[in-house]
Design an enzyme around this catalytic site. Structure first.
Site, mmCIF file in Angstrom:
data_model
loop_
_atom_site.group_PDB
_atom_site.id
_atom_site.type_symbol
_atom_site.label_atom_id
_atom_site.label_comp_id
_atom_site.label_asym_id
_atom_site.label_seq_id
_atom_site.Cartn_x
_atom_site.Cartn_y
_atom_site.Cartn_z
ATOM 1 C CB SER A 99 23.049 -2.958 36.299
ATOM 2 O OG SER A 99 24.002 -3.074 37.301
ATOM 3 N NE ARG A 136 19.801 1.265 47.515
ATOM 4 C CZ ARG A 136 19.649 0.738 46.318
ATOM 5 N NH1 ARG A 136 20.441 -0.249 45.932
ATOM 6 N NH2 ARG A 136 18.719 1.157 45.509
ATOM 7 C CG ASP A 158 28.005 3.145 34.589
ATOM 8 O OD1 ASP A 158 28.586 2.967 35.678
ATOM 9 O OD2 ASP A 158 27.215 2.317 34.101
ATOM 10 C CG HIS A 179 25.458 1.710 37.269
ATOM 11 N ND1 HIS A 179 25.722 1.070 36.076
ATOM 12 C CD2 HIS A 179 24.800 0.804 38.035
ATOM 13 C CE1 HIS A 179 25.250 -0.166 36.135
ATOM 14 N NE2 HIS A 179 24.680 -0.344 37.297
ATOM 15 C CG ASP A 180 21.111 5.355 39.785
ATOM 16 O OD1 ASP A 180 21.174 4.120 39.763
ATOM 17 O OD2 ASP A 180 20.763 6.012 40.781
#
Lengths: 408, 194
Positions: free
Chosen positions: A156, A226, A321, A354-355
């Protein structure tokens, strides 16, 4: 865990380096002096050729691997990647994790005390960019006696720093690992970041960024930011699979209390984050993401921007992602090819979104390990002394999200 | 597989320091060999993740991609050679891939199992789909969907306006000069855009 785990780097110690030479920032301001907090694992070899810099993403920090002797539960955010017998093998590589300028984990940032005023910087902390981080990291490498990195690696926003290294210090880096990243944010990504920032700045407790002076914390805004970010770091399929439409009670309450499991999960994650993270840092990090665009100075021609680079690239994306999808990585690959750089590209079939770059995926870790093995051979670091074990730390997925969330 | 038989011939065609793109590079053996013996640079393209990993282990710069969807990553004439080694027969869009090879490379090299090889003809004459060293799969589990003979490939080159620079038919490493379309099991072509 800890001493009993031969694949852990063991107890880590945060170190601190102070820099009195002013840093002129991309935005024009100058940071008169600053400190960087960092950790190292493994041993720098005699010819100082085995250094690997780990660059962190939005909410990451310098605690990349191992645990703390006084807090054994605090495992580094990329511990599944770094250690003896892990893809980045600390038997052979000297690994450095650093908290970026503007961060809130020990390096000089908006929550640090400004020596000029004796008070926290707050809103007066200048905007820092990926270029500024790379410049400050290079000074830390000078301090550690590292002329040339074997590699810089990050996912990222961390991948963006690894790429920037190859542009700003072409002779100081052999390989750049650009994982789940892009050459610049998409419109949609900037939009998400802006909503997150608006959540923070519109919190009455934000006080224009000087909340420290008001003994307040804009926890509600930070929590919302968040929660939004968290949704975008996961794939729709995974969220559906993990939480579905599960509710706390069988019957609907027909009110606005927490009912669905996903609500409960996101709020918990948001609360936890708001307690430990600095709101100004969140603003700075998202802006650094928005501004990153190495092709801006070459009229949008990324290949031309990359013509300065001398490094080899490892690019990797994850199919699920949608925040930094494979198409964005393929743009990177295309530009790297056009500029004549050696590049390896892997597209990992992981369901996590994405994680995924933080998680323990065997095909992902195997290919990173194989690439690092080649680097080890090239620098004469020899074969692995601890056998490569992939997926040894069986991922309990919720633990993965909760424990390793700090990376993104 | 008898890949090595065509590797030696391909290698002999490639000058030092050429830029090479290997489509369907498998475990990267050809490129790794060319890098070691001829100092070539370039990339392999491979769709199978296990083979991408194997290529990395062989030290090859490999890009995970599907050659069927085009070589959009690469500019016109950006390689001295684009190689398609024993992959043609499994390609769906043969014409499209061939056109892309002609665009991206100054020269193309294609090798393929010659369906006209006498044993293959004999198998069919006997009422069965051929199974041989170059075509090891049974008809029901073969990845090969576009089998052709040496003559068929010549026709395709003609249709695409490609100039054949060299054309060999080999069998177990030896060049077959007498009735090659009958006696050779592997066609090896070198061609370029007109």
């Amino acid at each position: 865990m800890g001493d009993t785990d031969p694949r852990s780097v063991g107890a880590a110690t945060a170190q601190r380096a102070g820099f009195l030479e002013p840093l002129i920032l991309k935005a024009g301001k100058t940071l008169a002096s600053y400190e960087l907090v960092y950790e190292t694992y493994g041993t720098l070899n005699a010819d100082r050729s085995n250094a690997v810099l780990v660059c962190h993403a939005l909410s990451g920090n310098h605690h990349v691997a191992g645990y703390y002797a006084d807090d054994p539960g605090k495992i580094g955010w990329w511990d599944n990647m770094i250690g003896p017998g892990k893809p980045i093998d600390t038997d052979r590589f000297f690994v450095i994790g650093v908290n970026n300028l503007g961060g809130c984990h020990g390096s000089t940032g908006p929550s640090s005390i400004d020596r000029a005023t004796g008070k926290p910087y707050g809103a007066s902390f200048p905007l820092v960019t990926v270029e500024d981080w790379v410049a400050s990291q290079a000074r830390l490498m000078d301090r550690l006696g590292i002329e040339r990195l074997a590699a810089a690696i990050g996912g990222s926003l961390g991948g963006m720093q690894a790429m920037q290294w190859t542009l700003d210090f072409p002779d100081r880096i052999r390989h750049a690992f650009v994982i789940a990243a892009a050459s610049r944010l998409s419109t949609q990504n900037i939009a998400f970041n802006d909503v997150a920032r608006m959540a923070i700045v519109s919190d009455p407790d934000f006080h224009g960024g000087n909340f420290h002076a008001h003994k307040a914390i804009p926890a509600r805004g930070l929590k919302l930011a968040r929660m939004l970010g968290h949704i975008t770091y996961l794939s729709e399929d995974l969220l559906g699979e993990k939480f579905g439409r599960e509710t706390k009670r069988d019957e609907y309450g027909y009110n606005y209390d927490v009912e669905f499991e996903i609500e409960s999960y996101l709020r918990y994650q948001g609360d936890k984050f708001a307690q430990v993270f600095d709101a100004n840092t969140y603003l700075i990090m998202t802006k650094a993401l928005d501004y990153f665009d190495p092709a801006k100075e070459t009229g949008g021609d990324l290949a031309r921007a990359l013509s300065a680079a001398r490094a080899s690239f490892f690019v990797c994306s994850f199919r699920s992602d949608w925040r930094f999808p494979p198409a964005r990585s393929r743009e990177l690959v295309k530009a790297m090819v056009a500029s004549g750089r050696p590049v390896t590209y892997a597209e990992i079939d992981a369901p996590h979104g994405h994680d995924a770059f933080l998680l323990d995926n065997p095909s992902y870790h195997q290919i990173v390990a194989a690439y690092f093995d080649n680097i080890a051979t090239a620098i004469g670091a020899g074969p692995r002394r601890t056998a490569l074990a992939i997926g040894g730390a069986e991922l309990e997925e919720m633990r993965g999200f909760q424990g390793q969330r700090e990376g993104t | 597989m008898n890949r090595r038989y065509d590797f030696a011939l391909i290698s002999s065609w490639i000058p030092e320091r050429s830029r090479v793109l290997d489509l369907g590079c498998g475990d990267g053996e050809l490129l790794a060999g060319l890098a070691a013996t001829r100092n070539v640079t370039g990339y392999g393209i491979e769709i199978d993740p296990a083979l991408v990993l194997a290529s990395v282990k062989n030290g090859v710069s490999v890009i995970q991609d599907d050659i069927e969807s085009g070589l959009e990553t690469f500019a016109r004439d950006s390689f001295d050679f684009v190689i398609l080694s024993q992959t043609l027969q499994a390609v769906r869009n043969v014409e499209g891939v061939m056109r892309e090879m002609l665009r991206v490379g100054r020269e193309g090299i294609v090798t393929f199992p010659n369906f006209g090889y006498w044993r293959h003809r004999l198998d069919i004459f006997g009422g069965h789909m051929p199974v041989s060293r170059t075509l090891p799969h049974s008809w029901y589990d073969t990845p090969n969907i576009h089998l052709c003979t040496v003559k068929d490939f010549e026709d395709l080159c003609r249709k695409l306006g490609a100039v054949i620079l060299d054309e060999r038919v080999i069998h177990e490493g030896r060049q077959v000069n007498f009735m090659p379309n009958l006696l050779g099991s592997l066609g090896v072509f070198r061609f370029k855009e007109k």
